[in-house]
Design a protein around this motif. Structure first.
Motif, PDB file in Angstrom:
ATOM      1  N   ALA A 133       0.808  -1.210   0.000  1.00 25.90           N
ATOM      2  CA  ALA A 133       0.000   0.000   0.000  1.00 25.90           C
ATOM      3  C   ALA A 133       0.844   1.263   0.000  1.00 25.90           C
ATOM      4  CB  ALA A 133      -0.934   0.002   1.216  1.00 25.90           C
ATOM      5  N   TYR A 134       1.986   1.225   0.695  1.00 24.51           N
ATOM      6  CA  TYR A 134       2.770   2.451   0.896  1.00 24.51           C
ATOM      7  C   TYR A 134       4.123   2.448   0.203  1.00 24.51           C
ATOM      8  CZ  TYR A 134      -0.671   3.415   4.532  1.00 24.51           C
ATOM      9  OH  TYR A 134      -1.839   3.639   5.200  1.00 24.51           O
ATOM     10  N   LEU A 192       0.768   7.485  -1.767  1.00 24.74           N
ATOM     11  CA  LEU A 192      -0.157   7.236  -0.666  1.00 24.74           C
ATOM     12  C   LEU A 192       0.550   7.415   0.673  1.00 24.74           C
ATOM     13  CD1 LEU A 192      -2.954   6.329   0.239  1.00 24.74           C
ATOM     14  CD2 LEU A 192      -2.182   3.959   0.071  1.00 24.74           C
ATOM     15  N   TRP A 193       1.792   6.882   0.763  1.00 22.35           N
ATOM     16  CA  TRP A 193       2.568   7.060   2.000  1.00 22.35           C
ATOM     17  C   TRP A 193       2.885   8.529   2.233  1.00 22.35           C
ATOM     18  CZ3 TRP A 193       7.351   9.154   3.009  1.00 22.35           C
ATOM     19  CH2 TRP A 193       7.877   8.904   4.290  1.00 22.35           C
ATOM     20  N   GLU A 237       1.256  11.077   1.258  1.00 18.16           N
ATOM     21  CA  GLU A 237       0.040  11.796   1.670  1.00 18.16           C
ATOM     22  C   GLU A 237      -0.227  11.587   3.155  1.00 18.16           C
ATOM     23  OE1 GLU A 237      -4.609  12.278   0.163  1.00 18.16           O
ATOM     24  OE2 GLU A 237      -3.400  10.558  -0.452  1.00 18.16           O
ATOM     25  N   GLN A 238       0.096  10.354   3.674  1.00 20.36           N
ATOM     26  CA  GLN A 238      -0.094  10.085   5.098  1.00 20.36           C
ATOM     27  C   GLN A 238       0.895  10.874   5.963  1.00 20.36           C
ATOM     28  OE1 GLN A 238      -2.405   8.078   6.508  1.00 20.36           O
ATOM     29  NE2 GLN A 238      -3.343   7.412   4.593  1.00 20.36           N
TER      30      GLN A 238
END
Length: 958
Positions: free
Chosen positions: A527-528, A539-540, A542-543
């Motif tokens: 995912a990241y 995505l990472w 953005e976190q």
């Protein structure tokens, strides 16, 4: 001297040998017999069997004889051999012995057999032909049997039993009368009557042999008084005797039909209910099923939980008989029952605790009311030694917990009782304490015929019938394990097993936890993390952007935060020149170098391949642009063959106004980066003027699907012509978009977006279908078919089902080969140097060409494609890039290049065309080089289908 000594020694030895008494010599006794009678048989060469054979062999031991058996054809031949002294003795001859006056019978009977009347089934006549033998059988009761069974008869005499059986089998006889030596193979036994004695016959002139045989028979009977019964059970009852019922007995069964039976011993394996089906199982159940089958009746089992309840059932007439009771007339009279003959023997064995020997005065646990207690236990134990219990399970538990020292139970029931009472610390001794014969107990209130019928049925059963069922039932307990059973029998093994099981459970739980953790980490990494570059993804980022933003603004509050997109400007050419692995490696190294820069806060993999995204910090916009350009100069190269080759990295920048605008800023930076693709610029900062382009791109992506469904896309055609004659020789199909909201859009405005998001694939298929329909219409109307080319995106090379869809279309419209040409861009073969990719591409092109498509290599010379494409691909033609034409107008060198390309294509047998012709001078130059086919605005711009048809009529005279 030595000779004399040896002579003396020999004389002494002879003297002593004479003193030793001589053993009586064994005498051969010739025994005659008739094969096929069942009394004495030879079932295989040299192997004799039968009750007569065993009797004679036992007799030989008492008479010191060696029996020699001589077969005879029939009894008359046997008698003849006896008269001629060819045999010494004749055993088992049936009939009237007065027919053999020269022979004398022994005192003792060897065997006794009833006469049997055997008839065929379903006889049509009541007057029967019955065969008999001429031995003179005494059959005085035959008339009474005939009267009772309502038939008349005539006797047919035979000399040979075998001949009689042949006539019977051929149904030339309705039946026959003979001694019942075995159960008949066919037909039915109607009656048994007039028992015949079998004795031994010896000639009257041999009194010494006669007396010796009689003496031997006396000794045999004193040693084996039951020999006749034992041999009868072994041979005659081994398969069961026929069930012969009197007419009144048959009538009783037909009238009564339904009987009720109680059970005295409701224990496994005798009688129990199946837990799943609820049906009765066990030895007694099988016995009752056999009774139902043989007697054609129905038997209902009535449960009785105690002896008192059993007495009440019998006294009230609720039951007709009890299925399994001791064969004791006196004891059963108190219950109102009469026993049949025994059909099973039960051994009661002592049950004690393991490791505890019986004391001198043991205490015994028993059930007071049962037969063994009354007959045996009370006779062997004093009243203070007896402990009374209500069930066998309670007796077992009394011994198990030490309240009693011993109990007695049927041997076959012991494993089930141990299992049911969980008394695994008990064991059964090998010796039997008491043996009990079991029979059917018939109520004295019942019809007397029922007792006779059941007694005959027991005789009809083979002696080992119930024993076989006990053996089958007994195998069940061998597989009935439980934890308590294991602990008692294998404590160490059970303990080790429990630890192993616990270890396995803990191991499985740990393994599942470990794998779950690994899966969660793998999912988190998927995912990241970008697996290709091993870098954090968007995505990472953005976190984490909020923390990065807060840390950066805390340290330098006056600085600005930017998003930078680093992208290769010519990724297709880079992929062709260098392997994907090399570029990926270099991009990872570039990301590491950028991360070490002070002005770079964090790097991540971009959404597109060969793209990096960096969150940067700078005091001013000028400083940010300078830092990005300097980074490209430092890291934007790849080392190949000791040379440093530029990667042509372009950078797009956009200032991020807040920590929630990462994705929007990245899109704007990517747009700025794309704006300078194909230019000499390195860095481009996003400005507000690009918002209009971004808005248009977003609008295109959101409305393209509906636009295709609504028919907003249209196919236009640009003529391809003969430069000398101006005649149209073909056309290229081009897509145009007339949007209801955005107006007319030229391809340069929407094609890049459609190429990037993949919508170009369905759009290409739309264009191809439209062109095929045009060609099919012209073919149907008999009009001239000119080849029309359709552009194919490079994305088709990886499209699932592409080849199948293309073949389906060509088969659907049935167009002549070559009327549809596919213009394939050089960019489709960017990875042609890789064997797997090359093999796939060549297979795809070959398959399309064989299906009927023409293959044209588009924009030839405009890219960096290898000339080996001309050899590998099944090309029909090439379209030389317009950029080569433009360059040849102002450069003699490029003019030579263009001329060489035209000559090369023609020498390879390809149709050579040049696109982008805009002036007459360009036409003249191409004609001078030998190229006669072109395409461009000078001849015709792209026009809708209707205008193209008019142009075709005008130019070609249609």
């Amino acid at each position: 001297m030595g000779r004399n000594l040896r002579a003396v020694f020999a004389l002494l030895l002879a003297f002593f040998l004479c003193l030793i008494p001589k053993a009586e010599a064994t005498e051969n006794l010739r025994v005659g017999y008739v094969p096929g009678t069942g009394f004495l048989e030879e079932d295989s060469p040299g192997h004799l069997i039968g009750s007569g054979f065993e009797y004679m062999e036992f007799l030989a031991g008492f008479g010191n004889w060696n029996m020699v058996y001589i077969p005879c054809v029939n009894w008359w031949e046997a008698v003849d051999k006896l008269s001629k002294n060819e045999i010494d003795i004749l055993p088992g001859m049936p009939g009237d012995y007065s027919t053999v006056p020269f022979a004398k019978r022994t005192d003792h009977v060897v065997a006794r057999f009833p006469m049997e009347l055997v008839l065929h089934e379903n006889l049509a006549s009541r007057h029967l032909r019955i065969g008999v033998l001429d031995y003179g059988y005494p059959i005085p009761n035959l008339p009474a049997v005939a009267l009772e069974n309502a038939f008349t008869y005539e006797l047919v005499t035979f000399h040979d039993y075998a001949d009689l059986k042949i006539h019977y089998t051929a149904r030339q006889l309705d039946g026959y009368v003979a001694p019942m030596l075995r159960t008949p193979d066919e037909g039915r036994v109607v009656a048994l009557f007039d028992r015949v004695s079998y004795r031994l016959l010896i000639r009257t002139d041999r009194p010494d042999l006669y007396n010796k045989v009689n003496d031997a028979m006396d000794q045999l009977l004193m040693n084996q008084p039951n020999i006749r019964n034992r041999l009868r059970d072994k041979y005659d009852r081994s398969q069961g005797l026929p069930l012969v019922l009197e007419p009144d007995e048959k009538a009783f069964l037909q009238q009564k039909k339904h009987f009720r039976a109680a059970v005295y011993m409701p224990h496994k394996p005798f009688l129990y209910k199946d837990e799943e089906s609820g049906e009765w199982q066990g030895v007694t159940a099988v016995l009752l099923e056999q009774l139902e089958k043989d007697l054609d009746i129905e038997i209902e089992i009535v449960e009785g939980d105690s002896l008192e309840n059993l007495k009440r059932l019998v006294a009230r007439g609720t039951v007709d008989f009890v299925a399994d009771v001791p064969c004791d007339f006196s004891w059963l009279k108190e219950l109102g029952l009469s026993p049949t003959q025994s059909f099973r023997t039960i051994d009661y064995t002592p049950i004690i605790r393991k490791g505890f020997p019986l004391p001198q005065n043991p205490k015994v646990a028993v059930i007071e009311e049962i037969f063994p207690t009354q007959i045996s236990v009370k006779e062997n134990y004093s009243p203070n030694q007896i402990i009374y219990c209500h069930s066998m399970e309670e007796c077992f538990r009394a011994v198990s917990n030490g309240r009693a020292d011993v109990t007695y139970a049927p041997r076959s029931v012991v494993p089930y009782l141990m299992e049911g009472s969980f008394t695994y610390n008990l064991e059964a001794l090998t010796e039997s304490f008491y043996r009990e014969n079991i029979s059917l107990g018939v109520s004295t209130q019942a019809d007397p015929r029922l007792w006779r019928i059941l007694d005959k049925e027991i005789t009809h059963l083979p002696p080992n019938f119930t024993q076989n069922v006990v053996l089958q039932e007994g195998t069940e307990i061998a597989y009935s394990f439980s934890p308590r059973w294991m602990i008692y029998h294998y404590p160490l093994l059970t303990t080790v097993g429990l630890f192993v099981i616990m270890g396995l459970i803990i191991g499985v739980m740990y393994y599942r936890y470990y794998m779950r953790r690994r899966h969660m980490m793998a999912i988190q990494q998927m995912a990241y993390m970008d697996n290709r570059y091993q870098l954090p993804n968007m995505l990472w980022l953005e976190q984490e952007i909020k923390g990065i933003w807060e840390e950066a603004t805390r340290q330098e509050p006056d600085s600005h935060i930017y998003v930078a997109v680093f992208d290769l400007s010519s990724r297709d050419s880079m992929l062709e020149l260098y392997s994907r692995h090399s570029l990926d490696k270099r991009l990872r190294e570039t990301a590491m170098h950028l991360q070490e820069e002070d002005w770079v806060l964090q790097t991540a993999a971009g959404i597109n391949t060969l793209q990096l995204v960096a969150v940067c910090q700078a005091a001013t916009m000028e400083e940010m642009v300078s830092n990005a350009a300097e980074a490209v100069n430092h890291y934007g190269y790849i080392e190949h063959d000791s040379a440093r080759i530029s990667l042509h990295i372009k950078v797009g920048l956009c200032e991020m106004k807040s920590d929630t605008m990462l994705l929007m800023s990245e899109e704007k930076a990517d747009m700025a980066c794309r704006k300078i693709m194909g230019t000499m610029d390195i860095v481009k900062l996003y400005d507000e003027k690009m918002d209009k382009y971004l808005h248009l791109e977003q609008h295109i992506e959101s409305s393209m699907g509906q636009a295709l469904a609504d028919g907003e896309f249209a196919v236009w055609y640009q003529a391809q012509y003969d430069i000398m004659t101006r005649r149209i020789v073909g056309a290229e199909s081009l897509i145009r978009w007339q949007s209801k909201e955005m107006g007319f859009l030229s391809p340069d405005k929407f094609m890049p977006s459609l190429e990037m998001n993949g919508f170009i694939i369905p759009l290409d298929h739309f264009v191809l279908k439209q062109v095929m329909m045009v060609q099919k219409h012209r073919l149907t109307n008999g009009q001239e078919l000119l080849p029309i080319s359709v552009n194919q995106s490079r994305l088709h090379i990886t499209e699932d089902g592409y080849l199948r869809r293309m073949k389906d279309l060509i088969e659907k419209y049935q167009l002549p080969p070559g009327t549809i040409q596919l213009e394939i861009p050089e960019s489709m073969f960017a990875n042609f140097n890789q064997k797997s990719y090359r093999d796939h591409a060549v297979f795809l092109m070959d398959s399309l060409h064989k299906a009927g498509y023409g293959i044209i290599l588009d924009n030839f010379g405009g890219g960096a494609a290898s000339l080996t494409l001309l050899d590998y691909l099944p090309l029909d033609g090439i379209k030389i890039s317009a950029s080569i034409l433009y360059a040849a107008q102002n450069s003699d060198g490029m003019k030579e290049v263009l001329s060489s390309m035209i000559v090369l294509g023609q020498k390879l047998g390809l149709n050579v065309m040049v696109g982008g012709i805009e002036t007459v001078e360009q036409e003249q130059m191409l004609l001078s080089m030998g190229c006669h086919t072109g395409q461009g605005f000078l001849n015709s711009r792209p026009v809708p289908k209707a205008k193209f048809i008019e142009l075709l009529k005008e130019r070609n005279g249609e």
